[in-house]
Design a protein around this motif. Sequence first.
Motif, PDB file in Angstrom:
ATOM      1  N   GLU A 122      -4.464  26.023  -3.825  1.00  0.00           N
ATOM      2  CA  GLU A 122      -3.860  24.781  -4.314  1.00  0.00           C
ATOM      3  C   GLU A 122      -3.990  23.706  -3.246  1.00  0.00           C
ATOM      4  O   GLU A 122      -3.772  23.967  -2.051  1.00  0.00           O
ATOM      5  CB  GLU A 122      -2.386  24.999  -4.663  1.00  0.00           C
ATOM      6  CG  GLU A 122      -1.722  23.776  -5.279  1.00  0.00           C
ATOM      7  CD  GLU A 122      -0.307  24.064  -5.743  1.00  0.00           C
ATOM      8  OE1 GLU A 122       0.467  23.096  -5.886  1.00  0.00           O
ATOM      9  OE2 GLU A 122       0.012  25.246  -5.956  1.00  0.00           O
ATOM     10  N   ILE A 123      -4.361  22.511  -3.671  1.00  0.00           N
ATOM     11  CA  ILE A 123      -4.507  21.378  -2.761  1.00  0.00           C
ATOM     12  C   ILE A 123      -3.733  20.200  -3.350  1.00  0.00           C
ATOM     13  O   ILE A 123      -3.845  19.911  -4.545  1.00  0.00           O
ATOM     14  CB  ILE A 123      -5.986  20.985  -2.582  1.00  0.00           C
ATOM     15  CG1 ILE A 123      -6.792  22.169  -2.039  1.00  0.00           C
ATOM     16  CG2 ILE A 123      -6.121  19.787  -1.647  1.00  0.00           C
ATOM     17  CD1 ILE A 123      -8.284  21.959  -2.055  1.00  0.00           C
ATOM     18  N   THR A 124      -2.956  19.537  -2.510  1.00  0.00           N
ATOM     19  CA  THR A 124      -2.166  18.390  -2.945  1.00  0.00           C
ATOM     20  C   THR A 124      -2.558  17.160  -2.139  1.00  0.00           C
ATOM     21  O   THR A 124      -2.644  17.214  -0.910  1.00  0.00           O
ATOM     22  CB  THR A 124      -0.657  18.648  -2.764  1.00  0.00           C
ATOM     23  OG1 THR A 124      -0.292  19.807  -3.517  1.00  0.00           O
ATOM     24  CG2 THR A 124       0.154  17.456  -3.245  1.00  0.00           C
ATOM     25  N   VAL A 125      -2.809  16.058  -2.848  1.00  0.00           N
ATOM     26  CA  VAL A 125      -3.131  14.779  -2.211  1.00  0.00           C
ATOM     27  C   VAL A 125      -1.972  13.832  -2.475  1.00  0.00           C
ATOM     28  O   VAL A 125      -1.639  13.551  -3.629  1.00  0.00           O
ATOM     29  CB  VAL A 125      -4.445  14.188  -2.768  1.00  0.00           C
ATOM     30  CG1 VAL A 125      -4.748  12.852  -2.094  1.00  0.00           C
ATOM     31  CG2 VAL A 125      -5.599  15.168  -2.575  1.00  0.00           C
ATOM     32  N   LEU A 126      -1.348  13.336  -1.405  1.00  0.00           N
ATOM     33  CA  LEU A 126      -0.218  12.416  -1.516  1.00  0.00           C
ATOM     34  C   LEU A 126      -0.605  11.064  -0.935  1.00  0.00           C
ATOM     35  O   LEU A 126      -1.128  10.979   0.178  1.00  0.00           O
ATOM     36  CB  LEU A 126       0.992  12.961  -0.744  1.00  0.00           C
ATOM     37  CG  LEU A 126       1.583  14.294  -1.218  1.00  0.00           C
ATOM     38  CD1 LEU A 126       2.725  14.719  -0.286  1.00  0.00           C
ATOM     39  CD2 LEU A 126       2.087  14.191  -2.643  1.00  0.00           C
ATOM     40  N   LEU A 127      -0.338  10.007  -1.692  1.00  0.00           N
ATOM     41  CA  LEU A 127      -0.584   8.647  -1.217  1.00  0.00           C
ATOM     42  C   LEU A 127       0.697   7.854  -1.436  1.00  0.00           C
ATOM     43  O   LEU A 127       1.073   7.558  -2.575  1.00  0.00           O
ATOM     44  CB  LEU A 127      -1.751   8.008  -1.970  1.00  0.00           C
ATOM     45  CG  LEU A 127      -2.171   6.623  -1.474  1.00  0.00           C
ATOM     46  CD1 LEU A 127      -2.741   6.710  -0.061  1.00  0.00           C
ATOM     47  CD2 LEU A 127      -3.198   5.996  -2.415  1.00  0.00           C
ATOM     48  N   VAL A 128       1.378   7.542  -0.347  1.00  0.00           N
ATOM     49  CA  VAL A 128       2.671   6.853  -0.442  1.00  0.00           C
ATOM     50  C   VAL A 128       2.680   5.674   0.526  1.00  0.00           C
ATOM     51  O   VAL A 128       2.008   5.690   1.554  1.00  0.00           O
ATOM     52  CB  VAL A 128       3.847   7.800  -0.114  1.00  0.00           C
ATOM     53  CG1 VAL A 128       3.946   8.902  -1.160  1.00  0.00           C
ATOM     54  CG2 VAL A 128       3.686   8.409   1.275  1.00  0.00           C
ATOM     55  N   ASN A 129       3.454   4.640   0.169  1.00  0.00           N
ATOM     56  CA  ASN A 129       3.587   3.522   1.096  1.00  0.00           C
ATOM     57  C   ASN A 129       5.044   3.251   1.397  1.00  0.00           C
ATOM     58  O   ASN A 129       5.938   3.571   0.622  1.00  0.00           O
ATOM     59  CB  ASN A 129       2.878   2.268   0.573  1.00  0.00           C
ATOM     60  CG  ASN A 129       3.405   1.815  -0.773  1.00  0.00           C
ATOM     61  OD1 ASN A 129       4.230   2.487  -1.398  1.00  0.00           O
ATOM     62  ND2 ASN A 129       2.937   0.662  -1.228  1.00  0.00           N
ATOM     63  N   HIS A 130       5.255   2.688   2.569  1.00  0.00           N
ATOM     64  CA  HIS A 130       6.575   2.285   3.017  1.00  0.00           C
ATOM     65  C   HIS A 130       6.522   0.797   3.316  1.00  0.00           C
ATOM     66  O   HIS A 130       5.530   0.125   3.040  1.00  0.00           O
ATOM     67  CB  HIS A 130       6.981   3.100   4.246  1.00  0.00           C
ATOM     68  CG  HIS A 130       7.063   4.572   3.978  1.00  0.00           C
ATOM     69  ND1 HIS A 130       8.213   5.191   3.576  1.00  0.00           N
ATOM     70  CD2 HIS A 130       6.109   5.547   4.022  1.00  0.00           C
ATOM     71  CE1 HIS A 130       7.990   6.485   3.397  1.00  0.00           C
ATOM     72  NE2 HIS A 130       6.721   6.722   3.664  1.00  0.00           N
ATOM     73  N   GLN A 131       7.573   0.285   3.911  1.00  0.00           N
ATOM     74  CA  GLN A 131       7.645  -1.163   4.123  1.00  0.00           C
ATOM     75  C   GLN A 131       6.534  -1.658   5.046  1.00  0.00           C
ATOM     76  O   GLN A 131       5.973  -2.727   4.849  1.00  0.00           O
ATOM     77  CB  GLN A 131       9.007  -1.533   4.706  1.00  0.00           C
ATOM     78  CG  GLN A 131       9.207  -3.039   4.865  1.00  0.00           C
ATOM     79  CD  GLN A 131      10.591  -3.369   5.355  1.00  0.00           C
ATOM     80  OE1 GLN A 131      11.409  -2.480   5.582  1.00  0.00           O
ATOM     81  NE2 GLN A 131      10.873  -4.646   5.550  1.00  0.00           N
ATOM     82  N   HIS A 132       6.193  -0.850   6.056  1.00  0.00           N
ATOM     83  CA  HIS A 132       5.256  -1.325   7.067  1.00  0.00           C
ATOM     84  C   HIS A 132       3.991  -0.482   7.196  1.00  0.00           C
ATOM     85  O   HIS A 132       3.141  -0.794   8.035  1.00  0.00           O
ATOM     86  CB  HIS A 132       5.943  -1.385   8.438  1.00  0.00           C
ATOM     87  CG  HIS A 132       7.122  -2.303   8.469  1.00  0.00           C
ATOM     88  ND1 HIS A 132       7.010  -3.659   8.272  1.00  0.00           N
ATOM     89  CD2 HIS A 132       8.447  -2.048   8.647  1.00  0.00           C
ATOM     90  CE1 HIS A 132       8.214  -4.214   8.348  1.00  0.00           C
ATOM     91  NE2 HIS A 132       9.097  -3.259   8.568  1.00  0.00           N
ATOM     92  N   PHE A 133       3.857   0.570   6.425  1.00  0.00           N
ATOM     93  CA  PHE A 133       2.661   1.400   6.557  1.00  0.00           C
ATOM     94  C   PHE A 133       2.406   2.184   5.280  1.00  0.00           C
ATOM     95  O   PHE A 133       3.267   2.266   4.396  1.00  0.00           O
ATOM     96  CB  PHE A 133       2.788   2.357   7.751  1.00  0.00           C
ATOM     97  CG  PHE A 133       4.041   3.204   7.732  1.00  0.00           C
ATOM     98  CD1 PHE A 133       4.085   4.405   7.033  1.00  0.00           C
ATOM     99  CD2 PHE A 133       5.176   2.805   8.420  1.00  0.00           C
ATOM    100  CE1 PHE A 133       5.230   5.175   7.019  1.00  0.00           C
ATOM    101  CE2 PHE A 133       6.338   3.572   8.404  1.00  0.00           C
ATOM    102  CZ  PHE A 133       6.360   4.768   7.704  1.00  0.00           C
ATOM    103  N   ILE A 134       1.212   2.730   5.178  1.00  0.00           N
ATOM    104  CA  ILE A 134       0.812   3.561   4.045  1.00  0.00           C
ATOM    105  C   ILE A 134       0.266   4.872   4.589  1.00  0.00           C
ATOM    106  O   ILE A 134      -0.396   4.894   5.642  1.00  0.00           O
ATOM    107  CB  ILE A 134      -0.232   2.839   3.169  1.00  0.00           C
ATOM    108  CG1 ILE A 134      -0.438   3.593   1.856  1.00  0.00           C
ATOM    109  CG2 ILE A 134      -1.543   2.637   3.907  1.00  0.00           C
ATOM    110  CD1 ILE A 134      -1.141   2.762   0.792  1.00  0.00           C
TER     111      ILE A 134
END
Length: 348
Positions: free
Chosen positions: A269-281
């Motif tokens: 199993e492989i998981t790709v997460l793409l999340v952003n915050h106030q000052h970075f991604i």
Amino acid sequence: MLATKDWLGQYFDHSTDAIFIFKDDALLVQNQMAKELEQELKVDPMYLLQVADTSVKQKYSQTNGCFNCIIQNKMTNLSVPLTLADDSTHPLHYFMVYSILDKTAHLFSITLKSRGTINRMDQLAQQRKLTRYVNRAHELERKRISADLHDSIAQGIYSAIIGIRRLRNADLSTEQLTALSNVIENQLDDTLKEVKGMALDIRPSVLDNFGLLPALKVLANRLEENSGITIEVAGKADTSVLSEDVQSVLYRIAQEAINNALKHANASEITVLLVNHQHFIILEIIDDGDGFDVPSHQSFNGRSLGLLNMSERVKALNGTFNIKSKLHDGTTVTAKFPVADLGRKQHV
């Protein structure tokens, strides 16, 4: 012999480093740069000697302050950061290198090397190393594409050509013509899929047309179909703030990390997460595979070439890159970019 002494003397006197040579506590000789530092910056050679003495004693405190014991038994050289004219608006930063020339005669040198010069030389060496690496990476990619074109695309087209020649020259029944036409059509369909697959590997059009997150989902679906391994893409990151260069790099990182997990890790199993915050991604690719010892893959070899490529691409765009992995405990690849820097649409 006299000529040798002449050029040795010229080399010593014209060196860009300041060199002081001592015997015991007495200064024997110094070159022109050392004289200039002594005159212009009021550098006292005895002060340098005391700094060296203190540094040596601190480093080899187990000798109970026996300076001569250190010289005779342990010391070969020592490098100490040193700042001159630190009370001015432009302090000068040096490395003071203490070197033993003759232990028996208690003869030693103190050399002041500009830290700025050393840093520039290190940067130049690193740039040359990176250039060699990039050239090698490009050549490996050309070889891969060439092999794919020859082994798959060219062979598929050649097979279709043979079938067409047979259609033209052979005396076939209607049923045979239909069967052979179907074979040729299927062969060309397969070749077309290979071409599209190569095009996606080289530059996916969905990345340009729809953005990073849809491109990652298309990539995951395609690799999941080919491998049978579950690949999930999650996250609701707003990638509109990312430059095209950063989106391309993040896509390549995901592509490389997923392919590494499929080829080397035996992941289920492989998981790709793409999340952003106030000052970075942040992009994370997490697999539950075998894992590996990261330090042993940091030199140039078949697998680590891709890892180094990912790291250098991220650094070139002011991001950070990290690989966390342990044997039998999976791998997490993380890339992080400051959003404030991304809004300027970088192009490198």
